[in-house]
Write an enzyme that holds these catalytic residues in place. Structure first.
Site, mmCIF file in Angstrom:
data_model
loop_
_atom_site.group_PDB
_atom_site.id
_atom_site.type_symbol
_atom_site.label_atom_id
_atom_site.label_comp_id
_atom_site.label_asym_id
_atom_site.label_seq_id
_atom_site.Cartn_x
_atom_site.Cartn_y
_atom_site.Cartn_z
ATOM 1 N N ASP A 1 -6.377 4.801 -4.147
ATOM 2 C CA ASP A 1 -6.560 4.388 -3.053
ATOM 3 C C ASP A 1 -5.523 3.077 -3.628
ATOM 4 O OD1 ASP A 1 -6.720 1.487 -1.333
ATOM 5 O OD2 ASP A 1 -8.780 2.021 -1.259
ATOM 6 N N GLU B 1 -5.040 7.389 0.330
ATOM 7 C CA GLU B 1 -6.058 6.471 1.690
ATOM 8 C C GLU B 1 -4.182 6.435 2.653
ATOM 9 O OE1 GLU B 1 -6.707 2.264 1.083
ATOM 10 O OE2 GLU B 1 -7.145 2.594 3.252
ATOM 11 N N THR C 1 -7.343 -4.574 1.040
ATOM 12 C CA THR C 1 -5.900 -5.201 1.167
ATOM 13 C C THR C 1 -6.507 -6.435 1.867
ATOM 14 O OG1 THR C 1 -4.870 -2.952 1.680
ATOM 15 C CG2 THR C 1 -3.792 -4.185 3.058
ATOM 16 N N ASP D 1 -12.543 4.566 -2.582
ATOM 17 C CA ASP D 1 -13.225 3.352 -2.843
ATOM 18 C C ASP D 1 -13.819 3.237 -4.079
ATOM 19 O OD1 ASP D 1 -11.981 2.189 -0.725
ATOM 20 O OD2 ASP D 1 -13.039 2.389 0.411
ATOM 21 N N ASP E 1 0.517 -1.915 -0.246
ATOM 22 C CA ASP E 1 -0.140 0.315 0.149
ATOM 23 C C ASP E 1 0.499 1.099 0.144
ATOM 24 O OD1 ASP E 1 -2.911 -0.895 1.456
ATOM 25 O OD2 ASP E 1 -1.592 -2.088 1.687
ATOM 26 N N ILE F 1 -3.974 0.787 -2.642
ATOM 27 C CA ILE F 1 -4.534 -1.449 -2.320
ATOM 28 C C ILE F 1 -6.012 -1.076 -1.996
ATOM 29 C CG2 ILE F 1 -4.164 -3.589 -1.620
ATOM 30 C CD1 ILE F 1 -1.694 -3.341 -2.024
ATOM 31 N N ASP F 2 -7.162 -1.384 -3.013
ATOM 32 C CA ASP F 2 -8.394 -1.384 -2.528
ATOM 33 C C ASP F 2 -8.210 -2.870 -2.052
ATOM 34 O OD1 ASP F 2 -10.686 -0.503 -1.908
ATOM 35 O OD2 ASP F 2 -11.683 -1.131 -3.786
#
Ligand SMILES: Nc1ncnc2c1ncn2[C@@H]1O[C@H](COP(=O)(O)OS(=O)(=O)O)[C@@H](OP(=O)(O)O)[C@H]1O
Ligand SMILES: [Mg+2]
Ligand SMILES: [Mg+2]
Ligand SMILES: [Mg+2]
Length: 344
Positions: free
Chosen positions: A137, A72, A142, A299, A49, A139-140
């Site tokens: 984001d 994020e 995670t 998101d 991330d 890594i959406d």
């Protein structure tokens, strides 16, 4: 004379930046440590991330230095943990597209571990309804990423509150649009011939596209469209894997009201938006579990535009998500009202 922005440059940078960041996340997935930490809301964050966020912001800063960024993650944990910082720094230096002209577009060489922290924290804009703001984001999903399931690297540009460009990198989705939706676990096996997963994109008013993710430059793209749905009872709907993110009970009740008999396909992240936009599924339902949870812009911004440009309709400024083909959206909303109304 004012010229209209076609967002060609923004799209090109966004596609390449997301593609490069997915390379970094793949390398983290295959390494023995993911450096997972728990954030204050008990959700996980990994070195993937942090690294992906640093790479994307570096490219945005070089190309669009005046734009604001809402992302994020923040660098606090890396400032306090030297070892973790060095690991992320190492990943960021190594993640390069093999096409040198693509790397030249992205530029944004990160000069040191210290400057990487400042770059990560450039994503702390408060956002708002005015001006040019990128939502990231890195890594959406995670939790999906850690499980080897679906996740997405997400980037969207909003201008005066309107999403103009959206890009989703989904390394664990099949490249082919027609492959039926599968439960959670990713398609890591597709990692051959420099091809892995899929890159979705859309520009407002110009439709939605998909292309194979590549380790060099951008692959050829093609238009995607939602699947026409005449009989809603035949729909396939997707929802979150995590019961804490979306009420699976409410989704099941809504589906049953609509006469849907197929079981839901549970997959993490905005891969759900991409999957219905390409016609691999029909509906995306996300029903609030907690009244006080406020959905985050990163998101949804990219996935929302991709679905709308593929001919779908979504509900925004709301709690939860209902994304469906235009023709049946009203029907789905009616069922949602009935089910949620019964709970009041
Ligand atoms: N309570 C609650 N309600 C709704 N949504 C929440 C909630 N808590 C977290 N999140 C956000 O969900 C993001 C993950 O996307 P999904 O829920 O679609 O996928 S899944 O849960 O991983 O299956 C996840 O994104 P990432 O943190 O980027 O993974 C969260 O931002
Ligand atoms: Mg998170
Ligand atoms: Mg997310
Ligand atoms: Mg995330």
């Amino acid at each position: 004379m004012a010229t209209t922005n076609t967002y060609d440059h923004e799209l090109n940078v966004a596609l390449l930046a997301v593609q490069r960041a997915t390379l970094l996340t793949k390398s983290v997935f295959h390494s023995h440590t993911k450096g997972t930490l728990n954030k204050s809301d008990a959700s996980p964050v990994t070195i993937g991330d942090f690294g992906a966020q640093a790479l994307i912001i570096a490219a945005l800063q070089l190309n669009f230095p005046d734009d604001e960024i809402v992302a994020e993650e923040e660098a606090k944990d890396l400032r306090e943990n030297g070892q973790l910082r060095e690991t992320v720094w190492d990943l960021v230096q190594k993640a390069k597209l093999s096409d040198s002209s693509a790397e030249k577009v992205l530029g944004g060489e990160v000069k040191s571990a210290e400057s990487m922290l400042d770059i990560i924290d450039k994503g702390a804009s408060q956002g708002g309804a005015k001006g040019r703001i990128w939502a990231i984001d890195p890594i959406d999903g995670t939790k999906g990423f850690l499980r080897g399931g679906q996740y997405a690297v997400c980037l969207a540009l909003m201008v005066d509150g309107d999403v103009k460009v959206g890009v989703l990198g989904c390394p664990n989705l099949p490249v082919s649009d027609s492959e039926p939706l599968k439960e959670g676990i990713g398609a890591d096996a597709s990692d051959e011939e420099g091809k892995f997963g899929v890159l979705f994109s859309a520009v407002q008013g110009k439709g939605a596209q998909s292309r194979a993710l590549s380790k060099s430059g951008l692959a050829e793209s093609h238009d995607i469209k939602m699947k026409p749905l005449t009989n809603i009872s035949e729909a396939t709907f997707c929802e979150s894997v995590e019961a804490g993110h979306s009420s699976q009970g409410d989704a099941a009740a809504i589906a049953s009201k609509l006469g849907i008999t197929k079981p839901s396909v549970r997959m993490d992240s905005q891969a759900k938006y991409g999957s219905i936009a390409r016609g691999a599924g029909d509906l995306y339902l996300r029903l609030p579990v907690r009244k006080d949870y406020v959905e985050k812009i990163w998101d949804h911004a990219a996935g929302d535009l991709i679905v709308r440009e593929a001919g779908g309709r979504t509900l925004k400024e709301n709690k939860g998500v209902v994304a469906a083909p235009k023709d049946v959206h009203g029907k789905v909303i009616e069922a949602v009202r009935e089910v949620l109304g019964e709970k009041e």
